[in-house]
Design an enzyme around this catalytic site. Structure first.
Site, PDB file in Angstrom:
ATOM      1  N   ASP A 222       0.659  -1.141   0.017  1.00 52.09           N
ATOM      2  CA  ASP A 222       0.048  -0.178  -0.048  1.00 52.09           C
ATOM      3  C   ASP A 222       0.982   1.330   0.000  1.00 52.09           C
ATOM      4  OD1 ASP A 222      -2.665   1.105   0.379  1.00 52.09           O
ATOM      5  OD2 ASP A 222      -1.852   1.807   2.240  1.00 52.09           O
ATOM      6  N   GLU A 271      14.794 -14.877  -0.320  1.00 53.74           N
ATOM      7  CA  GLU A 271      15.181 -15.949   0.661  1.00 53.74           C
ATOM      8  C   GLU A 271      14.290 -17.296   0.696  1.00 53.74           C
ATOM      9  OE1 GLU A 271      15.270 -14.125   4.517  1.00 53.74           O
ATOM     10  OE2 GLU A 271      16.976 -12.823   4.001  1.00 53.74           O
TER      11      GLU A 271
END
Length: 535
Positions: A222, A271
């Protein structure tokens, strides 16, 4: 009472993994936006919730989408429909518990759907523990440095620190009891974080890992363009600042410093197995500026607001399509396409008719890249423009700068079944009233009707998934067409769209695959109609 992961899940629960390992799934994905309070209510309180969403996941699987984006469900006072977050690791009780969030993610993965969660990093709630403690500690204390606290201007400090205006109207500053002011680009209940502070950066990397560990496939970010403010927070020097949004770089939006943040986030995403993604809600002055968020070491997608804001006009649409594709190509990112969301007037109403909305949907779904579908657009829902003032909840409606608060009108709960409200949304009514005419627009009413908008979307998504020339790629081949008509080829597939109010005669480029309106003569493209062809 909020609940955290350690309390909600048993130690041997086993966190879910994302669905599949195919790289680049997001490049041509169709992603469905769920607005949780308006999707499905499981407990009869009139408010949608996570269990309601879980129960309707098979519908989304049948619709044919690839992923589901969930608007905020975090612990929040709900001053701005959950975009004022008090705790990023807890579920608001109105939506359920972390058990419910876990169940939604697990069941979605079991159905082959991915889950993207909304993240709100520009600001938090004034009930966030950091902000409450900053107020208690007073001026010059460490917690205040995590926000933008400043002394006021004028002899007595009674004027805001600068001339910035809130997106919801009025000054972007609120004064607290000790005399200092804090910055909030949105509602006063939404103080902006200071992203120059290392603790803020560390906290959000931790929040990313929390939801990735729970199995989230990515994040819709956002106000991704708002995190970094210009040094010194300089005056903008003019009034009516809302008119500048999306037209130029502002001292509080689209500052170059945001890109270092997203480079650090990309490392976190990488990751994890399963191709986790970041999607930017970035209002920028140009498609080229949007592309900067999507360089190979930053985010994966950004909403295409330049396309969303384009009217039903062939020349303007072609320019927006070309500009979008040309801008994304150098950074190797897919273009995204979107017609509606929880912040804008539904496109059926914006374009002026259901016929245009249906044609716009086929045009969008034929373009290369990823497409976003806002809940209810597959039903052809219009904007609800006659909501009584007493039921409205949009903060902008209550300001004095003339905003109409129309975001409530696109957030009216989904009609699922039955002839009377709340149309299967739940057993206890709905938090916003649904129009009587929606009985004919429900999922139940449209299912099986070959002429319905729902079946049009189902057919379009089925063809898009199966057709080798749809979705993937980064270009279209424009074909000659009469004025007011768009026509392009993608391999052996052709899309034509007539944006005029009159039928247009043009040669049929092949066999009709799907049409938004009736095709009685293949040599005539109907008014406000789009057709998919197989050459």
């Amino acid at each position: 009472m909020t609940q955290h992961l350690a309390d909600a899940l048993p130690s041997d629960s086993g966190l879910p993994t994302t669905t599949g390992t195919a790289p680049g799934w997001w490049r041509e994905a169709v992603i469905y936006q769920v607005y949780p309070r308006s999707f499905a209510d499981s407990n009869g309180d009139g408010m949608g919730d996570l269990e309601g969403i879980r129960s309707r996941l098979p519908y989304l699987k049948e619709l044919g989408v690839d992923a589901v984006w969930l608007s905020p469900f975090y612990a929040s006072p709900q001053a701005d429909a959950g975009y004022d977050v008090a705790d990023y690791r807890a579920i608001d009780p109105m939506f359920g518990t972390l058990h419910d969030a876990d169940a939604v993610i697990r069941e979605a993965h079991g159905l082959g759907l991915r889950i993207i969660v909304d993240l709100v990093p520009n600001h938090c709630s004034d009930q966030h523990e950091w902000f409450k403690q900053a107020l208690r500690e007073g001026p010059g204390t460490p917690l205040r440095e995590r926000f933008h606290f400043r002394p006021g201007r004028g002899a007595d400090g009674s004027e805001p620190p600068n001339d910035w205006e809130s997106i919801f109207g009025g000054p972007a500053w609120t004064r607290v009891a000790d005399g200092e002011w804090y910055l909030h680009l949105f509602a006063p209940e939404q103080p902006d974080f200071n992203w120059e502070h290392p603790a803020v950066q560390d906290e959000f990397r931790s929040i990313l890992r929390f939801w990735l560990d729970l199995g989230a496939d990515g994040f819709r970010i956002d106000v991704a363009h708002g995190l970094v403010k210009a040094p010194g927070l300089p005056d903008l020097g003019r009034d009516e600042q809302l008119k500048l949004l999306g037209n130029q770089v502002l001292p509080f939006f689209d500052q170059d410093g945001v890109h270092e943040i997203y480079r650090s986030w990309r490392k976190v995403l990488d990751e994890y197995a399963g191709d986790r993604i970041g999607v930017a809600e970035a209002w920028t002055p140009s498609a080229d500026r949007t592309a900067l968020y999507l360089r190979p070491d930053e985010l994966h997608q950004a909403f295409n607001f330049h396309y969303l804001s384009t009217g039903w006009d062939a020349e303007a649409l072609r320019a927006a399509i070309d500009d979008s594709l040309d801008s994304m190509r150098p950074v190797g990112a897919p273009t995204t396409w979107v017609l509606s969301n929880h912040d804008v007037v539904r496109h059926r109403t914006r374009f002026g008719s259901l016929e245009r909305a249906r044609a716009a949907a086929l045009l969008m779904l034929a373009l290369p890249g990823s497409a976003y579908v806002y809940q209810g657009e597959e039903l052809g829902l219009p904007e609800v423009t006659d909501l009584p003032d007493e039921v409205r909840q949009d903060p902008s409606f209550f300001k004095e700068n003339g905003q109409e608060g129309l975001r409530d009108g696109c957030r009216v709960p989904m009609p699922w079944s039955g002839r009377e409200a709340p149309y299967g949304f739940g057993d206890g009514g709905s938090w916003l009233p649904q129009p009587a005419e929606w009985a004919g627009l429900s999922v139940e009413a449209q299912t099986g009707d070959p002429h319905s908008t729902l079946e049009l979307y189902r057919a379009a998504l089925r063809i898009r998934r199966a057709h080798p020339d749809l979705g993937a790629g980064d270009a279209v081949q424009w074909l000659e067409a009469p004025q007011g008509v768009l026509a392009f080829r993608r391999g052996g597939f052709v899309c034509t769209a007539n944006t005029t109010g009159e039928p247009v005669r043009m040669p049929a480029p092949g066999t009709v695959l799907l049409a938004s309106g009736e095709v009685t003569d293949p040599g005539v493209l109907g008014a406000d109609t789009a057709v998919w062809w197989q050459e």
